[in-house]
Scaffold this motif. Sequence first.
Motif, mmCIF file in Angstrom:
data_model
loop_
_atom_site.group_PDB
_atom_site.id
_atom_site.type_symbol
_atom_site.label_atom_id
_atom_site.label_comp_id
_atom_site.label_asym_id
_atom_site.label_seq_id
_atom_site.Cartn_x
_atom_site.Cartn_y
_atom_site.Cartn_z
ATOM 1 N N GLY A 43 -13.190 -16.363 54.584
ATOM 2 C CA GLY A 43 -14.614 -16.389 54.827
ATOM 3 C C GLY A 43 -14.951 -15.999 56.260
ATOM 4 N N PHE A 44 -16.152 -16.387 56.668
ATOM 5 C CA PHE A 44 -16.657 -16.017 57.992
ATOM 6 C C PHE A 44 -15.779 -16.556 59.118
ATOM 7 N N TRP A 45 -15.203 -17.739 58.953
ATOM 8 C CA TRP A 45 -14.415 -18.400 60.009
ATOM 9 C C TRP A 45 -12.935 -17.998 59.997
ATOM 10 N N ASN A 46 -12.611 -16.917 59.322
ATOM 11 C CA ASN A 46 -11.227 -16.478 59.177
ATOM 12 C C ASN A 46 -10.559 -16.150 60.524
ATOM 13 N N PHE A 47 -11.336 -15.818 61.541
ATOM 14 C CA PHE A 47 -10.764 -15.478 62.856
ATOM 15 C C PHE A 47 -10.291 -16.711 63.627
ATOM 16 N N LEU A 48 -10.779 -17.898 63.276
ATOM 17 C CA LEU A 48 -10.433 -19.116 64.029
ATOM 18 C C LEU A 48 -8.939 -19.445 64.040
ATOM 19 N N PRO A 49 -8.214 -19.307 62.904
ATOM 20 C CA PRO A 49 -6.774 -19.616 62.982
ATOM 21 C C PRO A 49 -6.026 -18.720 63.977
ATOM 22 N N LYS A 50 -6.423 -17.466 64.093
ATOM 23 C CA LYS A 50 -5.757 -16.569 65.041
ATOM 24 C C LYS A 50 -6.063 -16.976 66.488
ATOM 25 N N ILE A 51 -7.307 -17.339 66.739
ATOM 26 C CA ILE A 51 -7.689 -17.771 68.090
ATOM 27 C C ILE A 51 -6.986 -19.075 68.451
ATOM 28 N N SER A 52 -6.990 -20.021 67.517
ATOM 29 C CA SER A 52 -6.343 -21.314 67.811
ATOM 30 C C SER A 52 -4.830 -21.146 67.981
ATOM 31 N N ALA A 53 -4.224 -20.213 67.242
ATOM 32 C CA ALA A 53 -2.791 -19.960 67.423
ATOM 33 C C ALA A 53 -2.524 -19.369 68.808
ATOM 34 N N GLY A 54 -3.418 -18.500 69.262
ATOM 35 C CA GLY A 54 -3.287 -17.938 70.609
ATOM 36 C C GLY A 54 -3.436 -19.006 71.679
ATOM 37 N N VAL A 55 -4.412 -19.894 71.498
ATOM 38 C CA VAL A 55 -4.610 -20.988 72.455
ATOM 39 C C VAL A 55 -3.381 -21.899 72.458
ATOM 40 N N LEU A 56 -2.825 -22.179 71.278
ATOM 41 C CA LEU A 56 -1.621 -23.006 71.180
ATOM 42 C C LEU A 56 -0.447 -22.336 71.907
ATOM 43 N N ALA A 57 -0.284 -21.043 71.722
ATOM 44 C CA ALA A 57 0.812 -20.325 72.378
ATOM 45 C C ALA A 57 0.655 -20.362 73.894
ATOM 46 N N LEU A 58 -0.557 -20.134 74.384
ATOM 47 C CA LEU A 58 -0.797 -20.171 75.826
ATOM 48 C C LEU A 58 -0.546 -21.565 76.402
ATOM 49 N N THR A 59 -0.988 -22.578 75.686
ATOM 50 C CA THR A 59 -0.780 -23.952 76.152
ATOM 51 C C THR A 59 0.704 -24.303 76.156
ATOM 52 N N ALA A 60 1.432 -23.870 75.119
ATOM 53 C CA ALA A 60 2.873 -24.124 75.075
ATOM 54 C C ALA A 60 3.584 -23.400 76.223
ATOM 55 N N LEU A 61 3.159 -22.182 76.532
ATOM 56 C CA LEU A 61 3.729 -21.458 77.676
ATOM 57 C C LEU A 61 3.456 -22.199 78.982
ATOM 58 N N TRP A 62 2.255 -22.749 79.116
ATOM 59 C CA TRP A 62 1.895 -23.508 80.313
ATOM 60 C C TRP A 62 2.799 -24.734 80.471
ATOM 61 N N VAL A 63 3.022 -25.460 79.359
ATOM 62 C CA VAL A 63 3.897 -26.631 79.398
ATOM 63 C C VAL A 63 5.326 -26.204 79.762
ATOM 64 N N GLY A 64 5.776 -25.078 79.203
ATOM 65 C CA GLY A 64 7.100 -24.564 79.545
ATOM 66 C C GLY A 64 7.211 -24.201 81.017
ATOM 67 N N TRP A 65 6.152 -23.588 81.557
ATOM 68 C CA TRP A 65 6.137 -23.241 82.988
ATOM 69 C C TRP A 65 6.163 -24.495 83.857
ATOM 70 N N LYS A 66 5.395 -25.512 83.459
ATOM 71 C CA LYS A 66 5.408 -26.778 84.205
ATOM 72 C C LYS A 66 6.808 -27.400 84.181
#
Length: 195
Positions: A43-66
Amino acid sequence: MLNQNENLVLDIHPHWWYFATSIGILIPVVIGEVFIALKIDGGFWNFLPKISAGVLALTALWVGWKFLLWRTTHFAVTSYRVIYQKGFFSKQGIEIPLERVNNVNFNQGIIERILGAGDLLIESGGQDGQQRFSDIQRPQIVKNMMLEQVQLRMDGRMGTRANDAATQLEKLEGLLQRGAITQEEFEREKGKIFG
């Protein structure tokens, strides 16, 4: 890092409280990712899983960098100096000779006290004057160990320098003038020097 005849007394990484912000952000991001992945299926909100996966990946990279920064951050006390080094690609470091340490204070908030973390503030006779070190494990114990090494250095120098009493008296007078010790403490320590 050690010089000849120098002994390592303490070498620690920052307290795990160092990760509080990054882990505190990662947990809601993971929960949000799971919620979005389970609830949105087109449906209309189909883009949200891709955005949230990107945010999750960036946050995981940040934790790894820390984590990499945590592994490459060291607070060490030796028989001659205090050493602080941090950095993965580029390094930063501070070395304070124990002879120059005038005062050591620690600060713990309520949560930090419960967790055994805190900050150390080392006042030294040098260009920088005061250095704050954050997220130190058991800062009160570290402070006591450091002051014990300072005292051992002072005691060792008493046997090798004839003018050590004058040097110690000057140091005490400096502490008194800065308000780090009271007049009573000054008189008591002065009595120990000339005992």
